[in-house]
Design an enzyme around this catalytic site. Structure first.
Site, PDB file in Angstrom:
ATOM      1  N   GLU A 275      54.782  69.301  28.068  1.00 28.45           N
ATOM      2  CA  GLU A 275      53.888  68.754  26.782  1.00 28.45           C
ATOM      3  C   GLU A 275      53.197  67.197  26.942  1.00 28.45           C
ATOM      4  O   GLU A 275      53.620  66.467  27.242  1.00 28.45           O
ATOM      5  CB  GLU A 275      55.134  67.256  26.898  1.00 28.45           C
ATOM      6  N   PRO A 276      51.781  68.230  27.605  1.00 29.05           N
ATOM      7  CA  PRO A 276      51.140  67.086  27.810  1.00 29.05           C
ATOM      8  C   PRO A 276      50.084  66.349  26.661  1.00 29.05           C
ATOM      9  O   PRO A 276      50.113  66.991  26.134  1.00 29.05           O
ATOM     10  CB  PRO A 276      49.440  68.485  28.371  1.00 29.05           C
ATOM     11  N   ARG A 278      48.183  62.919  27.425  1.00 30.44           N
ATOM     12  CA  ARG A 278      47.315  62.005  27.911  1.00 30.44           C
ATOM     13  C   ARG A 278      45.702  62.691  28.645  1.00 30.44           C
ATOM     14  O   ARG A 278      45.066  62.879  28.357  1.00 30.44           O
ATOM     15  CB  ARG A 278      47.543  61.154  29.363  1.00 30.44           C
ATOM     16  N   CYS A 343      43.886  35.879  18.176  1.00 31.23           N
ATOM     17  CA  CYS A 343      44.734  34.644  18.670  1.00 31.23           C
ATOM     18  C   CYS A 343      45.732  35.274  19.541  1.00 31.23           C
ATOM     19  O   CYS A 343      47.274  34.328  18.856  1.00 31.23           O
ATOM     20  CB  CYS A 343      45.203  34.105  17.500  1.00 31.23           C
ATOM     21  N   GLU A 344      45.260  36.196  20.562  1.00 29.29           N
ATOM     22  CA  GLU A 344      46.849  35.450  21.634  1.00 29.29           C
ATOM     23  C   GLU A 344      45.621  35.870  22.764  1.00 29.29           C
ATOM     24  O   GLU A 344      44.537  36.157  22.704  1.00 29.29           O
ATOM     25  CB  GLU A 344      47.225  37.296  21.457  1.00 29.29           C
TER      26      GLU A 344
HETATM   27  C1  PLP Z   1      55.135  60.367  26.015  1.00 30.98           C
HETATM   28  C2  PLP Z   1      55.831  61.874  26.108  1.00 30.98           C
HETATM   29  C3  PLP Z   1      55.424  63.135  26.602  1.00 30.98           C
HETATM   30  C4  PLP Z   1      53.067  63.479  26.559  1.00 30.98           C
HETATM   31  O1  PLP Z   1      53.297  62.401  28.443  1.00 30.98           O
HETATM   32  P1  PLP Z   1      51.558  62.552  28.281  1.00 30.98           P
HETATM   33  O2  PLP Z   1      51.778  61.158  29.824  1.00 30.98           O
HETATM   34  O3  PLP Z   1      51.581  61.772  27.385  1.00 30.98           O
HETATM   35  O4  PLP Z   1      51.419  63.893  28.998  1.00 30.98           O
HETATM   36  C5  PLP Z   1      55.759  64.418  27.117  1.00 30.98           C
HETATM   37  N1  PLP Z   1      56.596  64.333  26.561  1.00 30.98           N
HETATM   38  C6  PLP Z   1      57.507  63.574  26.615  1.00 30.98           C
HETATM   39  C7  PLP Z   1      59.602  63.824  26.223  1.00 30.98           C
HETATM   40  C8  PLP Z   1      57.223  62.406  25.744  1.00 30.98           C
HETATM   41  O5  PLP Z   1      57.800  61.128  25.578  1.00 30.98           O
END
Ligand code: PLP
Length: 420
Positions: A275-276, A278, A343-344
């Site tokens: 699940e990439p 970033r 404004c923070e």
């Molecule tokens: C946010 C998230 C990701 C992605 O994370 P990255 O650091 O962006 O790769 C993958 N799996 C789950 C369950 C997440 O909550």
């Protein structure tokens, strides 16, 4: 690697000079590079070539723009979604339901039902009761829901506390030592095809050791579950790989990660799921902004830009570093603070930073803003919602409009008793 480079002293996104986008669309604006998205998607896939059967599910919360999803669908990616809204986006972006994984600790009954309607590929269960409810909902509809149990391996990912998800006190997953008994109970439910386990220990991981330790624990769990008679066909290893934000950051490469995965999962004989987020999106985008004023300061001058914390929240929320460069640098340097108009005091991107000399009306960019950027934007201070542009070679398109405060005001109501 990304496709934001200087040509003749002007920063470009692929073949498009950024001043052209600023003139056409205004600032602030996110600018994404199609070639960079494609390259990251391909590099990540190739890095896992030695890991056997692999399913890639882009974590769309990193950047859920529909045009971005189209690009990643073309690259053969599925999606990891964490809400029904993200599921809708994944489907609208051209990702097949069977390639969608539904994660998240607070999926509602309504969301589970909608995901069953859509026929998504996998539910990542976060607690036992969720599994029971999903099984009942699916069974009542004559369906069998494919699912895995997310475990919490109690590993410190060594990242920022707000993006660490795999320690025992975090809200995610079930404690790994309770997983075998829970798996036994849940696997008895008709309506559920409990076929494996999942983990995701955090984001912006800069060291592979915690991931490898977590994967080792998962490997032991898989062996235990099989010894107890369960069929384990899928293991979801989550996301979390970090990206370089500072010019001198050195991070494990996708190839390093892939080699570690191949080593850690040898002999598992499952379909590995990833699940990439970033690592795909981070360096594929910049936030283009214009300098409003350079305000003299007591210690350093403040460069006040027209982008703010509501456009790019990461510095305010995680103390995150985003490199700032001028679009037409002169070569001269200055030490400055960079802040937005909100404004923070938290609306500050950098303090005492060595940057290109800039003056009012100059353009600059915050780099590495493609992930967790636009998607976290708000309209705080009644600012317009930041638009997004996708570049592909020498062409570009606005892929998300600048939403004006008028549009939001039109959705607000003053009750009749206040208008008399
Ligand atoms: C946010 C998230 C990701 C992605 O994370 P990255 O650091 O962006 O790769 C993958 N799996 C789950 C369950 C997440 O909550």
């Amino acid at each position: 690697m990304n496709h934001f480079d200087y040509r003749d002293g002007v920063l470009h996104a692929e073949d498009v000079p950024l001043p052209v986008i600023a003139d056409a669309v205004g600032t602030p604006v996110y600018v994404y590079s199609t070639a960079t998205f494609r390259r990251h998607a391909q590099v990540f896939r190739e890095a896992l070539a030695g890991a056997g059967r692999v399913h890639l599910a882009y974590a769309i919360k990193a950047n859920p723009n529909l045009a971005v999803l189209r690009v990643l669908a073309e690259e053969g990616y599925g999606a990891d979604v964490v809400s029904a809204g993200e599921m809708m986006r994944a489907l609208a972006g051209g990702i097949a339901a069977k390639d969608i994984v539904f994660s998240g600790v607070g999926k509602t009954r309504d969301e589970l039902t909608r995901a069953l309607d859509a026929g998504i590929g996998q539910f990542n269960l976060e607690l036992e009761e969720e599994g029971e409810v999903l099984a009942a909902l699916a069974h009542a509809r004559g369906q069998t829901a494919p699912a895995v149990l997310r475990v919490n391996p109690d590993v410190d990912a060594g990242t920022h506390a707000k993006i660490s998800t795999g320690r025992k006190e975090n809200k995610f997953g079930v404690p790994i030592d309770q997983a075998p008994a829970m798996f036994d109970r849940l696997s008895k439910h008709a309506g559920l095809n409990l076929r494996g386990v999942a983990i995701h220990i955090g984001s912006q991981l800069s060291d592979l050791a915690p991931l490898e330790a977590a994967y080792a624990r998962v490997g032991e769990l898989v062996a235990d579950l099989r010894a107890a008679g369960h069929t384990i066909s899928h293991v979801d290893l989550g996301g979390g790989l970090g990206v370089p934000y500072r010019p001198d950051d050195v991070l494990p490469s996708p190839a390093d990660y892939g080699a570690m995965v191949a080593r850690a999962t040898r002999g598992w004989d499952v379909e590995l799921m990833f699940e990439p987020g970033r690592v795909i999106a981070g360096n594929a985008g910049v936030l283009l902004t214009k300098v409003v004023w350079v305000k003299p300061g007591v210690v350093n001058p403040y460069v006040i830009v027209d982008a703010a914390m509501n456009d790019l929240m990461r510095p305010a929320m995680y103390d995150a570093y985003h490199d700032f460069v001028a679009v037409r640098p002169s070569g001269a340097r200055m030490t400055a603070n960079i802040a937005g108009p909100v404004c923070e005091t938290g609306d500050t991107f950098a303090m005492g930073r060595d940057i290109d000399v800039v003056a009012s009306d100059d353009l600059g960019v915050f780099r590495t803003a493609g992930a967790y950027g636009a998607t976290m934007a708000s309209m705080y201070n009644s600012r317009a919602l930041v638009p997004e542009v996708l570049v592909d070679g020498d062409r570009f398109a606005v892929v998300a409009d600048r939403i004006q405060p008028e549009t939001i005001m039109a959705a607000e109501r003053v009750p009749e008793w206040l208008t008399r």
